[in-house]
Each structure stands twice: as structure tokens, then as C-alpha cells.
Design a protein around this motif. Sequence first.
Motif, short mmCIF file in Angstrom:
data_model
loop_
_atom_site.label_atom_id
_atom_site.label_comp_id
_atom_site.label_asym_id
_atom_site.label_seq_id
_atom_site.Cartn_x
_atom_site.Cartn_y
_atom_site.Cartn_z
N HIS A 10 0.64 -1.13 0.00
CA HIS A 10 0.05 -0.15 0.20
C HIS A 10 0.87 1.25 0.08
O HIS A 10 0.38 2.16 -0.38
N PRO A 14 -1.54 1.53 -5.74
CA PRO A 14 -2.94 1.62 -5.38
C PRO A 14 -3.66 0.68 -5.08
O PRO A 14 -3.17 -0.48 -5.44
N LEU A 15 -4.65 0.56 -4.38
CA LEU A 15 -5.52 -0.55 -4.02
C LEU A 15 -5.90 -1.45 -5.14
O LEU A 15 -6.19 -2.70 -5.05
N ASN A 51 -2.82 -6.02 1.80
CA ASN A 51 -1.94 -4.77 2.03
C ASN A 51 -0.69 -4.95 0.86
O ASN A 51 -0.03 -4.02 0.66
N MET A 110 -1.12 -1.07 6.90
CA MET A 110 -1.93 0.00 6.56
C MET A 110 -2.83 0.18 7.94
O MET A 110 -2.98 1.34 8.22
N ASP A 300 -7.86 2.34 1.59
CA ASP A 300 -6.88 3.50 1.15
C ASP A 300 -7.25 4.63 2.24
O ASP A 300 -6.39 5.22 2.58
N HIS A 301 -8.53 5.07 2.41
CA HIS A 301 -8.79 6.13 3.04
C HIS A 301 -8.67 5.91 4.43
O HIS A 301 -8.08 6.67 5.17
N ALA A 304 -4.93 5.80 5.62
CA ALA A 304 -4.38 7.20 5.58
C ALA A 304 -4.57 7.74 6.99
O ALA A 304 -3.83 8.35 7.66
#
Length: 483
Positions: A10, A14-15, A51, A110, A300-301, A304
Motif C-alpha cells: 500500500h 494503489p489498492l 496490503n 495499513m 486506502d482512506h 491514511a
Amino acid sequence: MSLLVLGLSHHNAPLDLLERISLDASGRRDLAHAIAGSEHVREVVVVSTCNRTEVYAEAATFHGAIADITDALSGQSGLPRADLTERLGVHYEDGAIAHTFRVASGLDSMALGENQIRAQLRVSLHEAQAAGLTGSSLNQLFQQALRVGKRVHTETGIETYSSSLVETAFGAASQIVGPPVQTRLVVVGAGAMAALVATTAARAGYGSIVIVNRTYARGEALAFRVGGRAAHLAELPDALGAADVVVSCVGAPGLVLTASVVDAARAESQRPQVLVDLAMPHDIEHAAGDLRGVTRLGLDHLGARLRAVTGNPVVRAATGLVDTEVADFISARSVQAAVPTIAAMRERGATILAGEVGRLRSRTPNLGDAERREVEIAMGRLVDKLLHGPTVRVKELAASGRMAEYADALAELFAPAPAAESGAVTLPALAYDRPSEGGSSEVTGAASGAGDSERVAGVGPTAGGLTGAAGESDRGRAVEREA
């Protein structure tokens, strides 16, 4: 040979790309065998999770291994080599060790601090071991990394501090739809992740929990445990229309919720809605997040958000522990690499000792057995004491990473005796009672304390203090000690 880690995670992909390259057990096995066929790779373990997909290898040559692993990844995933090359992360030697330890500790995940990765690494290692694709290098690396990962979770509290993906998702959702007690939750799926979602929601006091699953009985069992209700998969559109938060964690091929299904279900609703996608491959179409009033949160969100906690004292403590373990492992590995040099030193000492003992016997045929034994014991101790200092120093040089500076000099100093001096006279083993204090230290540890002997990776003390073979003699004969 050198340790090498090559792959996507990750951090560098990108996922949607990670989804395309994610491998099941069969895929991991096929990729590992393809890589093992390379002349540039000696050992290999393939790790593939939601991941990351990474290859851990003991490489005979760096560039050759990189090229062959990249080709194998491309062939297995169907991704063009060029697309892979521009994203692949590479960790080499000390960096590979540090990366493996961080992965096993959940510090590279992640969901920072997550605990599942250790089980996933263990499964990947066992798969490679069963296929005969690992040796001492990767076995030691993975086993130590797993031990360190367990220690991090036991001693630092990172698992209890670090927010899980589920908790992070619920926290973000509450900012949009309101507190849990007023929130209607729909969970799609009834597997391990769905159970975690449902139990976390129940503890948080969610207003209502509906479990939607293809197999109704499994959904009903989970709903009973959390005080919710179950619904058939055919009822998903109706459940979707009434929900404030929807969490999907099926991960099956194909989409579970398309944008059109979500749009139709919300036709009568003006309330905001949060769609949480915890699946790999993803369950909820990305376009659903573009609908009016809809917020889509994917891995992904959430990742982060989780990475924002890296400055916390608990995370710093976990990182410090891992860094210390990495340094210790690198030091031990360096000392282990010094074994051939230490063996050469001891072999040279054994050769000289055997020659001198043979010379003594030939010149003193009338010397009594007791006297001869005492002389031979003294000679063995003398050689041991002379080699103790250099042996400790070689270990210290290896541990400090300075062996390369002295390698040529040591090789010259402890070169074997000329072959022309070899003969074939057998010397019986001597009954040498060695002192016990400070007498033995493994090569993977620190230099031993002052003592009369040390054991170094199989080059250990025997009668007379040293293992040895051919030695010198003034008659041009070699003397060999019996095993």
C-alpha cells in the motif's frame, strides 16, 4: 548471497493494483516455484495479503534475482513488466531485515499495529518450507521476525492503542451520520471481519445492527451474538435504503454493491449515508461515493487515517524495540558470516599443533605416557590461549561491520599449510580435560569472556583443544588427529 525483498504494498501501489496482484495459496505456490527455478535465487517465500504482495528471497546475484522475480510476478499477475517495474519496492540486506521485522510487528501495515499479519507470514513460511524452498537464511529471518512481532504486541501495547480499521471507520462515520446510538448499521457478510465489525458496533452501542449474508444461518448466528437481526441477501436493497452506515467485507469476485443499486435504494432518502468497504478485492463500486449524500470509505482512506498515529509514544516505543532487534540480528548475522575466517584460524592452529605433536613423538620415543600426555595438554592449551584473542577480535570486527577491511589480511595470515607438506600419519585423540568457565559461546552471540576455549559453529574444541587435519613435520609428513 544476500537477502532481498521485492514487491508491491500500500506504500507504492494503489489498492486496485494490489487487488489485481493479490494471490491465494495456489497463486503463492505457483509464484514461489517459478522464482525458485531461477539460477539467481536460492531461497524464496511469497507473502500476499490485502496490503501487499512481496517476494522474500536469498539471492545469489542481486540484479539477476531482481530481473527473474519481476518476470515471475508479471507472469503470475498478468501485469505488464513495465507497470510493475516503476512501482516495485526493493529492500536489500540490512534493509530487507528491517522491513521483515517491521512487517511482522504490524508497523508496516495499513492498519498500524494489526495482529493478523503474523499469522499470514507464518502461513507463507510454512508453505515455502513444505515445498522445500527455504533454507537457514529465510528460516532464521522469518522465525526471528515472528518472535519480535509477538514481543512488540506483548510489551508495547500497540495493539490496544492503535485503532483498528473498524474503529477508524466507525469514528469517521460518526462524524457524518451522528453518534452510534442513533445509527442504523448494516453489515454485509458473516465471516471473521464481519464478526469483528458487528461485535465492535455492539460494544459501541449502535442503535440497530442488521447482518446480511448469502448463507442465512451464518448471518442469523452472528446477529444473535450481537443482539441484531439477520436478513437474506435478497433483502439487501431494502436494508440498504434504511441504513445510515453500511459495512461490506465479503471480498468475493465481483461487486456486492454497485452505484446503481445504492442510488435506487436511496431514492426516497435525504439522510447522509456512509459506505465502508473493508474487502479485498473491493465490494463497493467506487462510483457509489460520488452519489449525493453518500460517502465511501475504502481501505486506502482508512489506512491514511491510521498512519497519522505514527508519532504517538506507543508507536515510538514499538519502533524503538524493532530497531534494537534489527541491530542485534544484523550483528549476529555478521558474526555468523565470520565463521569461515574463525574456522580457518582454528584449522591453521590445529594443523601446527598436530605437526608439533607428531614431531615430539618421533623425537621422544622413550617418553612415558603420563609425561607425554601432560606435554600435549600444555601444547593444546597454549594454542588455545594464543587463538582466543584473535577469535574474539574477529567476532568484534564482524559485529561492527568491519570484517571487509581485514578479510585479505586474515586470509593471508591463516592460509592453510602448503599441500606439498602433507603426508598421512594418524595421531590418536588426546584426552584433554578442558576448563568449563567461559568455555563455549555460539557464533551468533557476542564474543565470549576470557576462557580457554570457544565453540564456533561446529569448529569446536576437541582433545588437545582444536579440531584439525594435516600438519607440518620436519620429515615432510603430515599428522592427522583421529575424530
